[in-house]
Design a protein around this motif. Sequence first.
Motif, short mmCIF file in Angstrom:
data_model
loop_
_atom_site.label_atom_id
_atom_site.label_comp_id
_atom_site.label_asym_id
_atom_site.label_seq_id
_atom_site.Cartn_x
_atom_site.Cartn_y
_atom_site.Cartn_z
N ALA A 43 0.82 -1.21 0.00
CA ALA A 43 0.00 0.00 0.00
C ALA A 43 0.85 1.26 0.00
O ALA A 43 0.33 2.37 0.00
CB ALA A 43 -0.94 -0.01 1.20
N GLY A 44 2.17 1.10 0.01
CA GLY A 44 3.05 2.25 -0.10
C GLY A 44 3.61 2.79 1.20
O GLY A 44 3.95 3.96 1.28
N ALA A 45 3.74 1.95 2.20
CA ALA A 45 4.31 2.40 3.47
C ALA A 45 5.66 3.06 3.24
O ALA A 45 6.51 2.53 2.53
CB ALA A 45 4.47 1.22 4.43
N ASP A 46 5.83 4.25 3.82
CA ASP A 46 7.08 5.00 3.66
C ASP A 46 8.27 4.30 4.31
O ASP A 46 9.39 4.45 3.86
CB ASP A 46 6.94 6.39 4.30
N ASN A 47 8.00 3.56 5.35
CA ASN A 47 9.06 2.93 6.14
C ASN A 47 9.14 1.43 5.89
O ASN A 47 9.40 0.66 6.81
CB ASN A 47 8.84 3.22 7.62
N ALA A 48 8.95 1.01 4.65
CA ALA A 48 8.90 -0.41 4.30
C ALA A 48 10.10 -1.21 4.81
O ALA A 48 9.90 -2.27 5.42
CB ALA A 48 8.74 -0.58 2.80
N PRO A 49 11.33 -0.77 4.61
CA PRO A 49 12.46 -1.57 5.10
C PRO A 49 12.45 -1.75 6.61
O PRO A 49 12.79 -2.82 7.13
CB PRO A 49 13.70 -0.79 4.64
N ILE A 50 12.04 -0.72 7.32
CA ILE A 50 12.01 -0.80 8.79
C ILE A 50 10.90 -1.75 9.23
O ILE A 50 11.10 -2.55 10.15
CB ILE A 50 11.82 0.61 9.40
N LEU A 51 9.74 -1.67 8.59
CA LEU A 51 8.64 -2.58 8.93
C LEU A 51 9.05 -4.03 8.67
O LEU A 51 8.80 -4.91 9.50
CB LEU A 51 7.38 -2.24 8.12
N ALA A 52 9.67 -4.27 7.52
CA ALA A 52 10.09 -5.62 7.19
C ALA A 52 11.10 -6.15 8.20
O ALA A 52 10.99 -7.28 8.67
CB ALA A 52 10.67 -5.66 5.78
N ALA A 53 12.08 -5.33 8.55
CA ALA A 53 13.09 -5.75 9.52
C ALA A 53 12.46 -6.03 10.88
O ALA A 53 12.83 -7.01 11.55
CB ALA A 53 14.17 -4.67 9.65
N ALA A 54 11.52 -5.20 11.28
CA ALA A 54 10.85 -5.42 12.57
C ALA A 54 10.06 -6.73 12.56
O ALA A 54 10.11 -7.50 13.52
CB ALA A 54 9.93 -4.24 12.89
N ALA A 55 9.36 -6.98 11.46
CA ALA A 55 8.57 -8.21 11.37
C ALA A 55 9.45 -9.45 11.38
O ALA A 55 9.08 -10.48 11.96
CB ALA A 55 7.70 -8.19 10.12
N LEU A 56 10.62 -9.36 10.78
CA LEU A 56 11.52 -10.51 10.74
C LEU A 56 12.03 -10.90 12.13
O LEU A 56 12.54 -12.01 12.31
CB LEU A 56 12.69 -10.24 9.80
N ARG A 57 11.85 -10.04 13.10
CA ARG A 57 12.24 -10.40 14.48
C ARG A 57 11.43 -11.59 15.00
O ARG A 57 11.84 -12.24 15.96
CB ARG A 57 12.09 -9.19 15.40
N VAL A 58 10.30 -11.88 14.37
CA VAL A 58 9.50 -13.03 14.78
C VAL A 58 10.32 -14.32 14.65
O VAL A 58 10.08 -15.28 15.38
CB VAL A 58 8.16 -13.11 14.00
N GLU A 59 11.31 -14.32 13.76
CA GLU A 59 12.14 -15.51 13.58
C GLU A 59 13.01 -15.80 14.79
O GLU A 59 13.54 -16.90 14.91
CB GLU A 59 13.01 -15.35 12.32
N THR A 60 13.15 -14.85 15.70
CA THR A 60 13.95 -15.07 16.90
C THR A 60 13.14 -15.75 18.00
O THR A 60 13.71 -16.17 19.01
CB THR A 60 14.53 -13.75 17.46
N LEU A 61 11.83 -15.85 17.81
CA LEU A 61 10.97 -16.48 18.81
C LEU A 61 11.00 -17.99 18.63
O LEU A 61 11.08 -18.50 17.51
CB LEU A 61 9.54 -15.94 18.71
N ASP A 62 10.91 -18.69 19.74
CA ASP A 62 11.06 -20.14 19.74
C ASP A 62 9.71 -20.84 19.73
O ASP A 62 9.09 -21.03 20.78
CB ASP A 62 11.87 -20.56 20.97
N PHE A 63 9.26 -21.20 18.52
CA PHE A 63 8.09 -22.06 18.37
C PHE A 63 8.26 -22.83 17.07
O PHE A 63 8.99 -22.39 16.17
CB PHE A 63 6.76 -21.27 18.40
N ALA A 64 7.62 -23.99 16.99
CA ALA A 64 7.76 -24.83 15.81
C ALA A 64 7.02 -24.22 14.64
O ALA A 64 5.92 -23.69 14.78
CB ALA A 64 7.22 -26.23 16.11
N ARG A 65 7.66 -24.27 13.49
CA ARG A 65 7.05 -23.80 12.25
C ARG A 65 7.03 -24.99 11.29
O ARG A 65 8.04 -25.63 11.08
CB ARG A 65 7.88 -22.65 11.67
N TRP A 66 5.90 -25.25 10.71
CA TRP A 66 5.80 -26.34 9.77
C TRP A 66 4.72 -26.02 8.74
O TRP A 66 3.87 -25.18 8.95
CB TRP A 66 5.49 -27.67 10.46
N CYS A 67 4.79 -26.67 7.63
CA CYS A 67 3.81 -26.49 6.56
C CYS A 67 3.35 -27.86 6.10
O CYS A 67 4.08 -28.83 6.18
CB CYS A 67 4.41 -25.76 5.37
N VAL A 68 2.12 -27.91 5.63
CA VAL A 68 1.59 -29.17 5.12
C VAL A 68 1.38 -29.10 3.64
O VAL A 68 1.23 -28.11 3.04
CB VAL A 68 0.25 -29.54 5.77
#
Length: 68
Positions: A43-68
């Motif tokens: 949608a044109g967020a001005d701070n796209a790189p910052i938002l993306a970097a912040a969201a990627l912090r979820v990868e530091t959380l410890d829970f199982a990720r799987w796909c079917v």
Amino acid sequence: MANLTTEDIAHRLAAIHAVQHDDEVAHGLADDLYRDVLAAIAAGADNAPILAAAALRVETLDFARWCV
């Protein structure tokens, strides 16, 4: 979601952290976060790189990720 902020993401990361003992719930919330960040960027967020970097912090959380 164009007005998504890093504070919004921080709150959502905290919510995911609080339920990381429940892999399914945590994984679902992480997917929702990624979707919302991508929607904000598309949608044109001005701070796209910052938002993306912040969201990627979820990868530091410890829970199982799987796909079917």
